[in-house]
Design an enzyme around this catalytic site. Structure first.
Site, PDB file in Angstrom:
ATOM      1  N   HIS A  48       0.649  -1.174   0.129  1.00  0.00           N
ATOM      2  CA  HIS A  48      -0.072  -0.193  -0.043  1.00  0.00           C
ATOM      3  C   HIS A  48       0.879   1.411   0.030  1.00  0.00           C
ATOM      4  CE1 HIS A  48      -0.121  -0.611   4.554  1.00  0.00           C
ATOM      5  NE2 HIS A  48       0.950   0.300   4.180  1.00  0.00           N
ATOM      6  N   GLU A  83       3.710  -5.341   8.871  1.00  0.00           N
ATOM      7  CA  GLU A  83       2.337  -4.951   8.214  1.00  0.00           C
ATOM      8  C   GLU A  83       2.088  -6.385   7.736  1.00  0.00           C
ATOM      9  OE1 GLU A  83       2.781  -0.345   6.828  1.00  0.00           O
ATOM     10  OE2 GLU A  83       3.227  -1.825   5.317  1.00  0.00           O
ATOM     11  N   HIS A 134       9.887  -4.103   4.216  1.00  0.00           N
ATOM     12  CA  HIS A 134      10.292  -2.981   4.109  1.00  0.00           C
ATOM     13  C   HIS A 134      10.613  -2.246   5.374  1.00  0.00           C
ATOM     14  CE1 HIS A 134       6.106  -2.134   4.614  1.00  0.00           C
ATOM     15  NE2 HIS A 134       6.275  -0.804   4.455  1.00  0.00           N
ATOM     16  N   HIS A 170      -1.750   4.921   9.598  1.00  0.00           N
ATOM     17  CA  HIS A 170      -0.380   5.357   9.970  1.00  0.00           C
ATOM     18  C   HIS A 170      -0.163   6.638  10.259  1.00  0.00           C
ATOM     19  CE1 HIS A 170       0.120   2.261   6.513  1.00  0.00           C
ATOM     20  NE2 HIS A 170       1.146   2.296   6.689  1.00  0.00           N
TER      21      HIS A 170
HETATM   22  C1  DHB Z   1       6.086   3.270   2.262  1.00  0.00           C
HETATM   23  C2  DHB Z   1       5.594   1.971   2.533  1.00  0.00           C
HETATM   24  C3  DHB Z   1       4.385   1.875   3.483  1.00  0.00           C
HETATM   25  O1  DHB Z   1       3.914   0.680   3.888  1.00  0.00           O
HETATM   26  C4  DHB Z   1       3.957   3.016   3.938  1.00  0.00           C
HETATM   27  O2  DHB Z   1       2.863   2.983   4.524  1.00  0.00           O
HETATM   28  C5  DHB Z   1       4.547   4.334   3.513  1.00  0.00           C
HETATM   29  C6  DHB Z   1       5.651   4.318   2.536  1.00  0.00           C
HETATM   30  C7  DHB Z   1       7.177   3.265   1.188  1.00  0.00           C
HETATM   31  O3  DHB Z   1       8.033   2.447   1.010  1.00  0.00           O
HETATM   32  O4  DHB Z   1       7.680   4.662   0.724  1.00  0.00           O
HETATM   33 FE    FE Z   2       2.335   1.191   5.434  1.00  0.00          FE
END
Ligand code: DHB
Ligand code: FE
Length: 294
Positions: free
Chosen positions: A12, A240, A193, A59
């Site tokens: 997302h 997540e 990530h 978030h």
């Molecule tokens: C990014 C990934 C995310 O899951 C998020 O909520 C905000 C930013 C990213 O990779 O930039």
């Molecule tokens: Fe996120």
């Protein structure tokens, strides 16, 4: 009776919303990610869901660090998105299905999940962008939603085992719902990530593959890692995956994988899309053959 028809899981990343709003889907950077979606939309066109039960994490738009429920269920007929500071225009959000939300809440409390009930709720990019990917365009997706937000942001986080159990309790509520709705489960976030700290930029294709290979046939495999192990394996935001695990629990016991794409990187994220169809034991209405493609 209502019917859970399948599950759609996707990353997302806010930048995906930027690419949509700029019309950049066919640019070389974006194309490998957006190429996942025609197959998904084709499936949706025949599967015709009326309702989306959406597992995601907020978030900081609706819940900030000062008040952050572990599990929150939206129980409204209307939801909105708003500026989160990513430079996106707010996306339209579908109508809520408050009556079904309350049935889900009743079941969750009966099953000893002490959820927060939200009769007004902003929904952030983790719900708005996936809905727009599935049903692109200016208008809200032609479904009603039940949003379920899981805290994946501020520790302590719920365990993977608890999230799977949450999803299974939601599944009970959905299959007992007396309406005729066709229900799609969505789960968003991940895959690996990490946006900040010493390991910013960290991704882990091996762990991501472990998740994608096991989530359908053996979701318990993902619950054998503690939250801290998941953070280690997947990054601070890779956790997540808890939303995907809860969503898998809500899809029903048996699912067949219909589509899978995985692409590194989108922004800082290993981006994945997975589509499952719920397999109902003995049902004649299984319309599709599973076609997994990379
Ligand atoms: C990014 C990934 C995310 O899951 C998020 O909520 C905000 C930013 C990213 O990779 O930039
Ligand atoms: Fe996120």
């Amino acid at each position: 009776m209502a019917k859970v028809i399948g599950g759609l899981l996707t990353s997302h990343v806010p930048a995906i919303g930027g690419a949509i709003q700029r019309g950049a889907q066919d640019e070389p950077y974006w194309k490998p990610f957006f190429d996942a979606w025609p197959r998904v939309r084709e499936w949706l066109a025949t599967a015709r869901p009326d309702v989306v039960v959406m597992f995601y994490n907020d978030h900081g738009l609706n819940f900030f660090l000062d008040k952050l429920p572990t599990f929150a269920v939206g129980a409204a007929d209307h939801y909105t998105n708003a500026d989160e500071g990513w430079g996106l225009h707010p996306f339209p959000i579908p109508r809520g299905h408050a009556a079904l939300s309350w049935a889900v809440i009743e079941k969750l409390v009966e099953r000893e999940f002490d959820v927060t009930t939200c009769q007004s709720m902003l929904v952030d990019h983790a719900a708005s962008i996936p809905l727009n990917l599935a049903w692109p365009g200016q208008d809200a997706a032609p479904v009603q939603i039940v949003p379920i937000a899981i805290n994946t942001v501020q520790h302590p986080l719920p365990s993977a085992k608890r999230c799977l159990a949450l999803g299974r309790a939601v599944s009970e509520a959905l299959t007992e719902w007396p309406g005729e709705e066709r229900i799609l489960i969505m789960g968003t976030g991940g895959l690996s990530h990490q946006l900040d700290g010493e390991r910013a930029g960290f991704m882990n294709p091996d762990y991501d593959k472990f998740c994608m290979d096991n989530l359908g046939p053996d979701p318990e495999a993902l619950t054998r890692h503690s939250v801290h192990e998941i953070v280690e394996l997947s990054g601070t935001q890779g956790v997540e995956i808890l939303n995907w695990i809860a969503a898998r629990g809500a899809m029903g016991n048996s699912v067949s994988e219909m589509a899978r794409t995985y692409h590194i990187p989108i922004s800082n994220t290993a981006a994945a899309v997975m589509l499952y169809e719920t397999v109902v034991a003995g049902a004649a209405e299984q319309t599709h053959q599973a076609t997994a493609f990379a």
